[in-house]
Design an enzyme around this catalytic site. Sequence first.
Site, PDB file in Angstrom:
ATOM      1  N   PRO A   2       0.801  -1.168   0.000  1.00  0.00           N
ATOM      2  CA  PRO A   2       0.000   0.000   0.000  1.00  0.00           C
ATOM      3  C   PRO A   2       0.855   1.248   0.000  1.00  0.00           C
ATOM      4  CG  PRO A   2      -0.513  -1.377   1.964  1.00  0.00           C
ATOM      5  CD  PRO A   2       0.396  -2.088   1.036  1.00  0.00           C
ATOM      6  N   GLU A   3       1.214   1.759  -1.127  1.00  0.00           N
ATOM      7  CA  GLU A   3       1.858   3.072  -1.151  1.00  0.00           C
ATOM      8  C   GLU A   3       0.742   4.123  -1.196  1.00  0.00           C
ATOM      9  OE1 GLU A   3       5.353   3.224  -3.642  1.00  0.00           O
ATOM     10  OE2 GLU A   3       5.767   1.107  -3.323  1.00  0.00           O
ATOM     11  N   LYS A  52       0.641   8.117   3.068  1.00  0.00           N
ATOM     12  CA  LYS A  52       0.148   6.792   3.464  1.00  0.00           C
ATOM     13  C   LYS A  52      -0.784   6.872   4.667  1.00  0.00           C
ATOM     14  CE  LYS A  52       4.519   5.000   1.765  1.00  0.00           C
ATOM     15  NZ  LYS A  52       5.860   4.499   2.133  1.00  0.00           N
ATOM     16  N   ARG A 335      15.793  -1.600   3.531  1.00  0.00           N
ATOM     17  CA  ARG A 335      14.843  -1.903   2.461  1.00  0.00           C
ATOM     18  C   ARG A 335      15.618  -2.271   1.210  1.00  0.00           C
ATOM     19  NH1 ARG A 335       9.895   0.160   3.435  1.00  0.00           N
ATOM     20  NH2 ARG A 335       9.264  -1.495   2.024  1.00  0.00           N
TER      21      ARG A 335
END
Length: 345
Positions: A2-3, A52, A335
């Site tokens: 979910p960006e 977000k 990341r």
Amino acid sequence: MPEGHTVHRLARTLTGLFAGEPLAVRSPQGRFDAGAALLDGATLVGAEAWGKQLFCRFDARGAEERWLRVHLGLYGAWTFAGDGSADVVHAIGAPRRRIGERETAAPPRPPVSGAAVPGPGTGSGEWEVPEPRGAVRVRLLGEHAVADLTGPTACEVLTPAEKAAVEDRLGPDPIRPDGGRGSLQAARAAFVARVGRSRVTVGQQLMDQAVVAGVGNIYRAEVLFRAGVDPLLPGRDVPAEDLERIWDDLVVLMRDGAATGRIVTTRPEHRDDGGAPDARDGTASLGPDRRRTRQNTDDDPDAVPAHEAFYVYHRDGLPCRVCGTPVLLKELAGRNLFWCGACQS
DNA sequence: CCGTAATGGACAG
DNA sequence: TGTCCCTTACGGT
């Protein structure tokens, strides 16, 4: 997650389903009992997104407005069910949550073991409220629909001042009409100035929600590739024109994502890879819709196949779509960063 | 059955 | 920089 595009979609969906209605608010899982009690019976005025962050405004008669703040984190998701009076994507959030999407095409789910509570009924559409599935932190129940939230990183009730404090820490959002800075021009200028005055790599800064809100690992990788910018370059060493192009591209890509529910960054001329499977994930034999990288898509038969949607994300070791050089992977600040060492230098 | 990845972020040091 | 949290689905045993 979910960006940001996903969250903007969610805000639109929740507003469409519930705006103007008093809602029953519960926490079937129990971890949000106190918050649910604060909101139960209040009217959902509408939902909005900033990056977000999802904010749902509730008004209770006579009481100060309250905001439900939700952050999906890596795997939070909303699932929906209802009488079909509103057109919604039935699951929005973490990519693994596919059940809801299958329900889109499937007939309405039968009540579970007779335990389901009958819905209020609307005259036209009778529907059964499904049992919560899994660890449902929040359930919003209206007349025509129900929305269940699982796995959020954040879920809390805020005062207007507290909501403003959250927003104060967020950078400009390319999806908001005014970028969150009064105008898109001002938002772009803020982004360019902020990135350009730091020695932190541009790759890391794009993931910093105070620099630009809503960008995640996919948009980060893809926008840098499209701009031909080396992710490891310190922000202050990236030409301002490149940063302006990156911002403008984010506006286009993320708004497209919000409109379609998918991230597609490849240009048509770069898509034909002969249908090559995503070699990294070992799912070559599973067929085009079962690869590791999956999207929450509307059921659009014309959609670009998932394995042709990206230039570099999850494509390490595969040849660059433009120059053929193997795509690189490096862990940066916890990341995975993907990029082409030849095109981005 | 179990380990692990996943589009995120807060917090400690 | 490292650690922890949140939850699900999938592949491998």
